[in-house]
Structure formats: structure tokens, C-alpha cells
Design a protein around this motif. Structure first.
Motif, PDB file in Angstrom:
ATOM      1  N   ARG A 194       0.826  -1.196   0.000  1.00 19.01           N
ATOM      2  CA  ARG A 194       0.000   0.000   0.000  1.00 19.01           C
ATOM      3  C   ARG A 194       0.865   1.252   0.000  1.00 19.01           C
ATOM      4  O   ARG A 194       0.555   2.232  -0.685  1.00 19.01           O
ATOM      5  N   VAL A 197       2.188   1.911  -3.516  1.00 15.70           N
ATOM      6  CA  VAL A 197       1.175   2.524  -4.374  1.00 15.70           C
ATOM      7  C   VAL A 197       1.046   4.014  -4.052  1.00 15.70           C
ATOM      8  O   VAL A 197       0.979   4.858  -4.957  1.00 15.70           O
ATOM      9  N   ALA A 221      -4.954  -3.598  -3.496  1.00 13.76           N
ATOM     10  CA  ALA A 221      -5.438  -2.408  -4.184  1.00 13.76           C
ATOM     11  C   ALA A 221      -6.617  -2.761  -5.074  1.00 13.76           C
ATOM     12  O   ALA A 221      -6.732  -3.897  -5.551  1.00 13.76           O
ATOM     13  N   ASP A 224      -9.010   0.357  -9.749  1.00 14.04           N
ATOM     14  CA  ASP A 224      -8.989   1.780 -10.044  1.00 14.04           C
ATOM     15  C   ASP A 224      -7.732   2.476  -9.543  1.00 14.04           C
ATOM     16  O   ASP A 224      -7.457   3.623  -9.908  1.00 14.04           O
ATOM     17  N   GLU A 225      -6.931   1.781  -8.718  1.00  9.21           N
ATOM     18  CA  GLU A 225      -5.673   2.349  -8.227  1.00  9.21           C
ATOM     19  C   GLU A 225      -4.479   1.957  -9.088  1.00  9.21           C
ATOM     20  O   GLU A 225      -3.354   2.357  -8.815  1.00  9.21           O
TER      21      GLU A 225
END
Length: 254
Positions: A194, A197, A221, A224-225
Motif C-alpha cells: 500500500r 502505491v 489495491a 482503479d488504483e
């Protein structure tokens, strides 16, 4: 043997055999039957196995966290093709976060001819490879080693990543599903992934086609990430359709 190590071994055996008997596990792992029962109960509560009378079976679509030695020898051609496609998006001078894993290792190899890259990683094998190139600036996260996969994890790893702003995060995945998104078997790696990202302008997930249409225990995730999902040509059109334009198939001859 640590509890986490023993339970990982149980999952590994389920991945190979599809079914395990509690009695055989107790004998093979050198513990009593009550210990194995507690292990199986805990794994079932986490959704990783299905208990049966006298043992357990694998849950369809749920993957086990395999040791690096097992991962690195599978789907080699596909991983190399995936890596070449992912690496082609990275330009000289970029800052790249490389997640731990055998496919992201191949991305490091595919980047070897770039100039003035900054590479950030929590993977000791990737760090060793990049350090040996003497071409790039290398930043290695601190933290505790997750020994079977040579991965650095923990609060120190997360804090380290928060100090950087990268152009790219290249993430591996245990499983990729249109609804569940990017998921991972080992929950200890989730905060680190995370943080990767969050630190990057764009995220690319690299995963061979065997990972698609599957789910693991913990969410990394949502789709959409992620800007791109790079896989191999083995993923057919029907299986790939839910991922839309994010999906890129890498031909083995690329």
C-alpha cells in the motif's frame, strides 16, 4: 518451528496435493494432533482452507504464499515477456519502486540497460542484482526479513517508503480478480505494498496469467488504483475482458 512457518508449510502442501490429513501433518511437522487442529482452525477462519473430517482441502481460487525458490522456477518465459513490456514504459532518469517477487526481479533484469535510474526496493534479491550493475542509484528499505521470500516488511519499511515520491511502482500479485482487485496471501506485506502505491505517480501490476481470476486472503489495491496490468498471452479474451484497457498482454517474442 514458528507458528507462521508451520502454517505456511500446511498451505504449501495443500497447493501441491489439494488435500492434507491432520494425522500426516502432525507426523511430518513433528507436532501433536491438537496443535495441527488449532492451525487448521485458524487457517479456516482466515478463509484459506476448508476443514474436512480428519484434515483439510484447498479452497478453490485461493492461493498459497509459496517460498521464493518455488516461485522463481515457474512461468519463466512468461515472466520475462511481462517484464520487458513493463520495463518499456520506464524512461532513463525515472525513479522506480520494485516490489518483491520473481516477476519484479525479471523487471529489474529488463531495466539493466537504462540510464540514471533510481531503484527503490524491499526485495533483497533485487537489491543484490541492481547493486551488481553499478549503473543505478539504489535505495533499500529497512525492516524485518520475511525469510522464505527475501522480503523486507514492517513499520520501518512502510516509514521508509513514505519518504519518497517515485514515478513508478511495479507490484507483483498473488492473485488478480475483477471484483476483489489485487490480493495477497501474506497479510504482513499489505502495508508495504500500500505504501508503494501511495508513493508512486503510476502503478503497474505484473502477474502471469495463472494469477488471474483468482483471489487471495488480503486486498492490496482496487483496479482503479492501478494504471496497467501486464500479463502474458496465456490469458484468453474472455478472462481478460473484465479488466478493460488496463490489461496488456505480453507476447513471448516481444
Amino acid at each position: 518451528m514458528l507458528v507462521s512457518t508451520r502454517r505456511r508449510e500446511i498451505l504449501n502442501r495443500l497447493t501441491t496435493d489439494g488435500y492434507v490429513e491432520a494425522k500426516e501433518l502432525a507426523q511430518g511437522l513433528g507436532v501433536d494432533a491438537s496443535t495441527i487442529r488449532r492451525d487448521l482452525d485458524a487457517l479456516e477462519r482466515d478463509g484459506q482452507i476448508q476443514r474436512t473430517h480428519g484434515g483439510a482441502r484447498a479452497v478453490p481460487g485461493v492461493t498459497a504464499d509459496l517460498p521464493y525458490a518455488q516461485k522463481v522456477g515457474t512461468h519463466l518465459t512468461e515472466k520475462a515477456a511481462i517484464a520487458r513490456v513493463a520495463a518499456a514504459r520506464i524512461h532513463d532518469g525515472d525513479t522506480v519502486i520494485l516490489d518483491s517477487g520473481s516477476t519484479t526481479y525479471e523487471v529489474a533484469v529488463a531495466l539493466r540497460h537504462r540510464e540514471e535510474l533510481t531503484v527503490i526496493t524491499n526485495d533483497l534479491r533485487i537489491a543484490e542484482y541492481v547493486a551488481g550493475l553499478h549503473r543505478f542509484r539504489l535505495l533499500v528499505a529497512g525492516g524485518e526479513v520475511l525469510g522464505s521470500v527475501y522480503t523486507l516488511i514492517g513499520d520501518r519499511t512502510v516509514d521508509f517508503l513514505r519518504d519518497f515520491a517515485a514515478d513508478w511502482a511495479i507490484l507483483g500479485a498473488d492473485a488478480v480478480d475483477a471484483r476483489a482487485g489485487i490480493t495477497n496471501t501474506n497479510t504482513l506485506e499489505i502495508p508495504v505494498k500500500r505504501a508503494m502505491v501511495a508513493a508512486a505517480r503510476s502503478t503497474i501490476v505484473v502477474a502471469d496469467s495463472s494469477k488471474f481470476g483468482r483471489r487471495a486472503l488480503a486486498r492490496v489495491a482496487g483496479l482503479d488504483e492501478v494504471q496497467s496490468l501486464v500479463t502474458d498471452a496465456g490469458l484468453d479474451d474472455e478472462a481478460g475482458e473484465p479488466f478493460g484497457e488496463r490489461l496488456i498482454r505480453a507476447d513471448a517474442q516481444v
